[in-house]
Design a protein around this motif. Structure first.
Motif, PDB file in Angstrom:
ATOM      1  N   LEU A 216      57.829 -18.420  -6.838  1.00  0.00           N
ATOM      2  CA  LEU A 216      56.658 -19.127  -6.314  1.00  0.00           C
ATOM      3  C   LEU A 216      56.012 -18.342  -5.183  1.00  0.00           C
ATOM      4  CD1 LEU A 216      58.012 -22.790  -6.041  1.00  0.00           C
ATOM      5  CD2 LEU A 216      56.825 -21.741  -7.973  1.00  0.00           C
ATOM      6  N   SER A 217      54.699 -18.452  -5.073  1.00  0.00           N
ATOM      7  CA  SER A 217      53.989 -17.915  -3.918  1.00  0.00           C
ATOM      8  C   SER A 217      54.221 -18.833  -2.715  1.00  0.00           C
ATOM      9  CB  SER A 217      52.493 -17.822  -4.215  1.00  0.00           C
ATOM     10  OG  SER A 217      51.950 -19.126  -4.331  1.00  0.00           O
ATOM     11  N   VAL A 218      53.752 -18.391  -1.541  1.00  0.00           N
ATOM     12  CA  VAL A 218      53.903 -19.208  -0.337  1.00  0.00           C
ATOM     13  C   VAL A 218      53.178 -20.543  -0.496  1.00  0.00           C
ATOM     14  CG1 VAL A 218      53.313 -19.361   2.103  1.00  0.00           C
ATOM     15  CG2 VAL A 218      54.278 -17.264   1.209  1.00  0.00           C
ATOM     16  N   GLY A 219      51.971 -20.512  -1.056  1.00  0.00           N
ATOM     17  CA  GLY A 219      51.218 -21.750  -1.243  1.00  0.00           C
ATOM     18  C   GLY A 219      51.921 -22.721  -2.164  1.00  0.00           C
ATOM     19  N   GLU A 220      52.531 -22.198  -3.236  1.00  0.00           N
ATOM     20  CA  GLU A 220      53.257 -23.059  -4.173  1.00  0.00           C
ATOM     21  C   GLU A 220      54.514 -23.630  -3.528  1.00  0.00           C
ATOM     22  OE1 GLU A 220      52.144 -21.089  -8.468  1.00  0.00           O
ATOM     23  OE2 GLU A 220      53.323 -19.904  -7.070  1.00  0.00           O
ATOM     24  N   ARG A 221      55.167 -22.856  -2.675  1.00  0.00           N
ATOM     25  CA  ARG A 221      56.352 -23.381  -1.970  1.00  0.00           C
ATOM     26  C   ARG A 221      55.950 -24.502  -1.009  1.00  0.00           C
ATOM     27  NH1 ARG A 221      60.365 -18.185  -0.991  1.00  0.00           N
ATOM     28  NH2 ARG A 221      59.698 -17.040  -2.843  1.00  0.00           N
ATOM     29  N   GLN A 222      54.770 -24.340  -0.416  1.00  0.00           N
ATOM     30  CA  GLN A 222      54.277 -25.408   0.452  1.00  0.00           C
ATOM     31  C   GLN A 222      54.100 -26.699  -0.336  1.00  0.00           C
ATOM     32  OE1 GLN A 222      54.154 -26.367   3.534  1.00  0.00           O
ATOM     33  NE2 GLN A 222      52.328 -25.421   4.397  1.00  0.00           N
ATOM     34  N   ARG A 223      53.606 -26.580  -1.562  1.00  0.00           N
ATOM     35  CA  ARG A 223      53.441 -27.764  -2.407  1.00  0.00           C
ATOM     36  C   ARG A 223      54.784 -28.437  -2.688  1.00  0.00           C
ATOM     37  NH1 ARG A 223      49.946 -24.836  -7.060  1.00  0.00           N
ATOM     38  NH2 ARG A 223      48.604 -23.644  -5.658  1.00  0.00           N
ATOM     39  N   VAL A 224      55.819 -27.636  -2.921  1.00  0.00           N
ATOM     40  CA  VAL A 224      57.147 -28.200  -3.190  1.00  0.00           C
ATOM     41  C   VAL A 224      57.605 -29.042  -2.006  1.00  0.00           C
ATOM     42  CG1 VAL A 224      59.574 -27.689  -3.647  1.00  0.00           C
ATOM     43  CG2 VAL A 224      57.793 -26.299  -4.719  1.00  0.00           C
ATOM     44  N   GLU A 225      57.433 -28.497  -0.801  1.00  0.00           N
ATOM     45  CA  GLU A 225      57.854 -29.214   0.409  1.00  0.00           C
ATOM     46  C   GLU A 225      57.088 -30.533   0.557  1.00  0.00           C
ATOM     47  OE1 GLU A 225      60.246 -28.512   2.437  1.00  0.00           O
ATOM     48  OE2 GLU A 225      60.512 -26.350   2.675  1.00  0.00           O
ATOM     49  N   ILE A 226      55.782 -30.487   0.316  1.00  0.00           N
ATOM     50  CA  ILE A 226      54.963 -31.692   0.497  1.00  0.00           C
ATOM     51  C   ILE A 226      55.316 -32.744  -0.549  1.00  0.00           C
ATOM     52  CG2 ILE A 226      52.616 -32.600   0.413  1.00  0.00           C
ATOM     53  CD1 ILE A 226      51.690 -29.908   1.596  1.00  0.00           C
ATOM     54  N   VAL A 227      55.458 -32.317  -1.806  1.00  0.00           N
ATOM     55  CA  VAL A 227      55.803 -33.266  -2.872  1.00  0.00           C
ATOM     56  C   VAL A 227      57.179 -33.878  -2.616  1.00  0.00           C
ATOM     57  CG1 VAL A 227      56.406 -33.436  -5.330  1.00  0.00           C
ATOM     58  CG2 VAL A 227      54.310 -32.271  -4.632  1.00  0.00           C
ATOM     59  N   ARG A 228      58.127 -33.075  -2.172  1.00  0.00           N
ATOM     60  CA  ARG A 228      59.474 -33.597  -1.882  1.00  0.00           C
ATOM     61  C   ARG A 228      59.411 -34.664  -0.797  1.00  0.00           C
ATOM     62  NH1 ARG A 228      64.148 -29.394  -0.374  1.00  0.00           N
ATOM     63  NH2 ARG A 228      62.851 -29.067   1.472  1.00  0.00           N
ATOM     64  N   ALA A 229      58.598 -34.420   0.231  1.00  0.00           N
ATOM     65  CA  ALA A 229      58.467 -35.412   1.308  1.00  0.00           C
ATOM     66  C   ALA A 229      57.805 -36.687   0.802  1.00  0.00           C
ATOM     67  CB  ALA A 229      57.674 -34.811   2.466  1.00  0.00           C
ATOM     68  N   LEU A 230      56.764 -36.556  -0.009  1.00  0.00           N
ATOM     69  CA  LEU A 230      56.058 -37.731  -0.518  1.00  0.00           C
ATOM     70  C   LEU A 230      56.946 -38.582  -1.410  1.00  0.00           C
ATOM     71  CD1 LEU A 230      52.555 -36.196  -1.365  1.00  0.00           C
ATOM     72  CD2 LEU A 230      53.167 -37.612   0.596  1.00  0.00           C
ATOM     73  N   MET A 231      57.889 -37.952  -2.095  1.00  0.00           N
ATOM     74  CA  MET A 231      58.749 -38.694  -3.016  1.00  0.00           C
ATOM     75  C   MET A 231      59.745 -39.597  -2.306  1.00  0.00           C
ATOM     76  SD  MET A 231      59.373 -35.907  -6.068  1.00  0.00           S
ATOM     77  CE  MET A 231      60.651 -36.913  -6.832  1.00  0.00           C
ATOM     78  N   THR A 232      59.912 -39.426  -0.991  1.00  0.00           N
ATOM     79  CA  THR A 232      60.826 -40.294  -0.238  1.00  0.00           C
ATOM     80  C   THR A 232      60.160 -41.597   0.188  1.00  0.00           C
ATOM     81  OG1 THR A 232      60.258 -39.333   1.913  1.00  0.00           O
ATOM     82  CG2 THR A 232      62.008 -38.243   0.658  1.00  0.00           C
ATOM     83  N   ARG A 233      58.854 -41.721  -0.070  1.00  0.00           N
ATOM     84  CA  ARG A 233      58.079 -42.898   0.368  1.00  0.00           C
ATOM     85  C   ARG A 233      58.343 -43.193   1.853  1.00  0.00           C
ATOM     86  NH1 ARG A 233      59.963 -44.265  -4.818  1.00  0.00           N
ATOM     87  NH2 ARG A 233      58.297 -44.590  -6.333  1.00  0.00           N
ATOM     88  N   PRO A 234      58.014 -42.259   2.752  1.00  0.00           N
ATOM     89  CA  PRO A 234      58.399 -42.379   4.161  1.00  0.00           C
ATOM     90  C   PRO A 234      57.586 -43.415   4.930  1.00  0.00           C
ATOM     91  CG  PRO A 234      57.001 -40.478   3.851  1.00  0.00           C
ATOM     92  CD  PRO A 234      57.262 -41.033   2.477  1.00  0.00           C
TER      93      PRO A 234
END
Length: 506
Positions: free
Chosen positions: A136-154
């Motif tokens: 993954l590029s840096v931008g795509e890795r950023q997406r992984v981090e954001i999606v992972r956080a959103l999936m916790t329903r914080p």
């Protein structure tokens, strides 16, 4: 009732007092910005809230009751989620496996994979769940981090520079998501150096300088200049006007085509462009469209280029590695600071050895005195906040490490500098300093290839612009003919065909 309340939070490290009596209050449904220059203590404060760092003094209240967070797992159990500026991903695992681990392995992996596809599509942060992170590029890795956080329903979402490597279109989609989360009652702590973003998105702003709170404002009621003065004590200097004419042909790329090196990589198709001394060629594009592959081919990490497709000052370099390219004057600033731009565990002095040879003596012996002096000079010249030349790279804030890495390569007086995301995650003052250094190189006759997802940065620095989409490169356009709207359209691959081969101008 407040969602989060911090009182008198302090944290002392050996070389710096990161937080000094910080007070912070966040209400339910509030998007609250935390603003400050690099090294102001923002990331340390967020790590304290997330349980990754323990404060020396002070107290924390969550939904009205006192709590002591001893680990991120305890924070997640309360409903706190965080997206770090420096990614916390396992490169050898897939996107789905990384997200699954971040969710404390709740549920089955198959279910997590389906949920990733659903959430990423819903929020416009497209991801391939089975793709390994190292591809993954840096931008795509950023997406992984954001999606992972959103999936916790914080209940509280902490975002540390979430848009630093996202395109304007992706930023707008993210803002829609964040506003929707806030409307549903989620509180958001938002760290960014992009003042216009803070003014457009956030309801409240706390400003830190030197670990202390210097002010709290409603960013919607003040301009960017006022926020800048609160943050760094002044407004950033204006960039110098362009002057001069391009000189000698430095880089000639002709019909460069490369098959992907991994199943999830991007093929390069007939990439052609020229770059002359004394000019900056900007490369725009959505992350993951071949920028990584082009950078690897130029830096010497990928030596599969066909004979004649890569020429540096007339010499064929396609099959040469990084060291002989550096001997010809090519320098490279990668988009990943930790791991590629610098070795996290090594000191700043030792990190200069990655690309600089001045401190090597006869027989390969290192001269420690000159090595430390070289690093100390870079720290002083570029205003790097660090505990001296022997400080480990990982001990610096992201922006300060970026200043050191860019300074290391600029100070080598390159003939050609290839630089990716030069101001990723740095404050407005540091960004102005880095951009001024790049323009000074240009005025001195250096050729610069600038790869960035900051369209405003590309428009401010470049003489000509190209766009990369699906492994192909657009025709070059003068910056005077470029606009955010036109670049955005070209990012989807919708550009006119060049009337003639770009290298004809050579």
């Amino acid at each position: 009732m407040l969602r989060l309340e911090l009182a008198d939070i302090s944290k002392q490290y050996p070389a710096v007092r990161a937080n000094d009596g910080v007070h912070l209050q966040v209400a339910p449904g509030q998007i609250h910005a935390v603003l400050g220059e690099n090294g102001a203590g923002k990331s340390t404060l967020m790590k304290i809230i997330y349980g990754a760092v323990q404060p020396d003094t002070g107290s924390l209240r969550w939904n009205g009751r006192p709590v002591q967070l001893r680990s991120p797992a305890e924070a997640r159990a309360l409903g706190i989620s965080m997206v770090y500026q420096h990614f916390s991903l396992f490169e050898t695992l897939t996107v789905a496996e990384n997200v699954w681990l971040g969710l404390d392995r709740a549920g089955r992996l198959d279910g997590v994979r389906d949920r990733i596809a659903e959430v990423s599509a819903s929020y416009g942060l497209e991801l391939e769940p089975d793709r390994p992170v190292h591809a993954l590029s840096v931008g795509e890795r950023q997406r992984v981090e954001i999606v992972r956080a959103l999936m916790t329903r914080p209940q509280l979402l902490i975002l540390d520079e979430p848009t630093s490597v996202l395109t304007p279109q992706a930023v707008e989609k993210l803002f829609v998501t964040l506003r929707r989360l806030a409307a549903e009652g989620c509180s958001i702590l938002y760290i960014s150096h992009k003042l216009d973003e803070i003014r457009a998105l956030c309801h409240h702003c706390t400003v830190l300088r030197g670990g202390r709170v210097t002010g709290t404002v409603d960013p919607r009621t003040v301009d960017a200049a006022a926020l800048s003065r609160l943050m760094i004590g002044s407004e950033p200097p204006a960039l110098a006007a362009r002057s001069g004419q391009p000189g000698e042909l430095a880089l000639d790329v002709r019909s460069l085509s490369l098959p992907r090196r991994s199943p999830f990589g991007t093929e390069l198709h007939d990439v052609s462009f020229t770059l002359r001394r004394g000019e900056i060629l900007g490369v725009a594009g959505v992350s993951g469209n071949g920028q990584q592959e082009l950078l690897a081919a130029l830096s010497g990490e990928d030596t599969r280029a066909a004979p004649g497709s890569l020429r540096l000052f007339g010499q064929d370099i396609g099959r040469r590695g990084p060291r002989p390219r550096r001997a010809l004057g090519l320098r490279f600033v990668p988009e990943e600071r930790l791991g590629r731009g610098a070795v996290p565990s090594l000191s700043l002095a030792d990190n200069t050895l990655l690309t600089r040879d001045e401190a090597r003596g006869r027989g390969g012996w290192l001269r420690r005195g000159p090595l430390r002096a070289q690093a100390a000079a870079l720290i002083a010249r570029y205003g790097v906040k660090a505990g001296g030349p022997m400080a480990a790279a990982r001990s610096l804030s992201g922006g300060n490490l970026q200043k050191f890495i860019v300074g290391r390569e600029v100070d080598a007086q390159p003939a050609l500098l290839v630089v990716a995301q030069p101001t990723w995650g740095v404050d407005v003052g540091a960004a102005a300093q880095i951009r001024a250094a790049l323009l000074a190189l240009r005025e001195a006759g250096c050729a610069l290839l600038l790869v960035s997802e900051e369209l405003d940065e590309l428009l401010a620095l470049s003489d000509r612009l190209v766009v990369m989409a699906q492994g192909r490169l657009s025709p070059a356009m003068p910056v005077a003919e470029a606009s955010v709207e036109r670049l955005g359209s070209w990012m989807s691959g919708l550009w006119p065909q060049a009337p003639e081969a770009q290298h004809a101008a050579a």
